[in-house]
Every structure is written in C-alpha cells, then in structure tokens.
Design an enzyme around this catalytic site. Sequence first.
Site, PDB file in Angstrom:
ATOM      1  N   LYS A 155      11.797  27.006  57.677  1.00 39.65           N
ATOM      2  CA  LYS A 155      13.054  27.224  56.954  1.00 39.65           C
ATOM      3  C   LYS A 155      14.043  28.010  57.807  1.00 39.65           C
ATOM      4  O   LYS A 155      15.251  27.740  57.789  1.00 39.65           O
ATOM      5  CB  LYS A 155      12.795  27.952  55.634  1.00 39.65           C
ATOM      6  CG  LYS A 155      14.064  28.217  54.805  1.00 39.65           C
ATOM      7  CD  LYS A 155      14.810  26.941  54.458  1.00 39.65           C
ATOM      8  CE  LYS A 155      16.139  27.217  53.758  1.00 39.65           C
ATOM      9  NZ  LYS A 155      15.988  27.687  52.369  1.00 39.65           N
ATOM     10  N   LYS A 223      21.547  36.535  55.147  1.00 38.26           N
ATOM     11  CA  LYS A 223      20.162  36.998  55.080  1.00 38.26           C
ATOM     12  C   LYS A 223      19.237  36.075  55.879  1.00 38.26           C
ATOM     13  O   LYS A 223      18.374  36.524  56.639  1.00 38.26           O
ATOM     14  CB  LYS A 223      19.735  37.085  53.615  1.00 38.26           C
ATOM     15  CG  LYS A 223      18.296  37.476  53.366  1.00 38.26           C
ATOM     16  CD  LYS A 223      17.395  36.293  53.107  1.00 38.26           C
ATOM     17  CE  LYS A 223      17.777  35.536  51.855  1.00 38.26           C
ATOM     18  NZ  LYS A 223      16.842  34.414  51.564  1.00 38.26           N
TER      19      LYS A 223
END
Length: 275
Positions: A155, A223
């Site tokens: 990811k 983030k």
Amino acid sequence: MRIGFIGLGIMGAPMVANLDRAGFDVRGFDLAPDRPGRTAGSAKEAISGADVVITMLPDSPQVEEVLPDIVEYGGPDLLYIDMSTIDPGTSRRLAERLRALDAPVSGGERGAIEGSLSIMVGGAEEDFARALPVFHAVGKTIVHVGPPGAGQTVKAANQLVVGGTYALVAEAILLMEASGVDAAKGLDVLAGGLAGSRILELKRHSMVAREFTPGFRVDLHHKDMGIATAAARDAGLSLPLTAIVTQLVAAARAQGLGSLDHSALLKVIERINSA
C-alpha cells in the site's frame, strides 16, 4: 458469518453496505453516532460474537486504540482484518497478538461504493483463504502479497505511485493551459495512450474544472507518504521522487488544503508558478 466493522467513514460505510448486500450479518460501529451503517452502540457490541472483525480507521493510533477491545471481547477463533492504511511495523505487532491480516485497499470512495477495491493482503495463507468471501464482497483485485506487514508495504508503494501520478497530471494540465492548449481535450488523448491511468480515467475532468471534493483527503495522503518514506528508510533505500512528492503533499497540507481531495496537488503546483 458475523462481522464486526469499526470505522464508517468515506470508505467504511459503503464497504459495510456491500457486505450487507452480500448476505453477511454486519454490525457496524463508529464514534460518530450519525454515520451510515452504524448498528452497534459500542465497539464491544460490534466485536462480541463476531467471527471476523474489520477495522477501517485513519491511522495506527486509532487501530491500536481499539485493539484492547478486540483482544478482550473477541472469541478464540476470531479473525481480525485491518483494512486501514497504517505502518507495516504496527501490522506485524498486531499479528503477534491476534490471528490477523493487514489488508489495505486502493480504489478510493468510488471503488468502495462499487465493490471494486484492490486489496493487498499480508498474513498467513490459511487466514487469507478464510477471509476471501469477505474480500470478494468489497473488492475485485485481491492478492495475498506475503507475511504480516506485507500488505501495508505494498500500500505504501501504491500511495507513492498515486501521489506521483497526481503531481505529473497537474504539471501536464498547467503546461497545456499555459501553452494555449485545451487541457481537457489533451487529457482525453493522454488517457487513451501509454500515459493512460486510473487517475486520468476518473479524475481528469474534475482536475481541469478545479473540483476537489474529497474522495481521499490530502491529510490522509500526507500520512501515507510518511509511511512510504519510513519504509524506504527501513529498507535502506533512497527514493528521490518519493521525497519530492512527499514535500508537495506536505505543502498542500501547510497551505490549508488538507480536507480536499489529493488531486488538489494541482493547486500547489499552480501556486508555485503564480507571480
């Protein structure tokens, strides 16, 4: 199969709807009482008696915050699937305490609504096999990529590619506009050639129109780029383009664009070029 689902935001709520349609008994919980799909009054209520617990939360601290409830109220055969995007180290620690899979997703809000998410899964093969019916209810591309933490590493790679693509599409738009070319028509051509991508397919019209309604917020991509750069550091790698994209995303956040869609990188690059 009874599923407890914690985290009913932009991604979680439509995923719960798809699980319901697939015939699962889903109890959803979110701290916000008015979220669609919220049928449990507490995390304990969502977790107790569940065969599978899924979390879809903003970051590692939120996942770690709910972990004690999962450990306390989950049964001995509980399978925990974290579909949030968090750092790989946290996922590995979760797998030491529970039968757990890290299964972050790609595809954004539209993919969540359509049940067409890409799901990259880290964890044990037998747990992956058990979770497949759940994954098929919410996704189309489902791949077991390795041991615990591997899903989050993939990811991170996804997010650096997505961020870099947004930045390049933004630069292409500005180049065409500054040269007197119709950027919308230009992107139509690019989308049909080797430069084509899912981002051009879904976002080229909204980017040209400067519409940045969030499907995935800049704050969350900020983030995620931190996760990618930390993973590169842990692997002993220098990823210079990733570093540049990380700074562009950080600039978007610093400029007050954190609540907008991550395609708002276009606004950052416009400001760099403004007089």
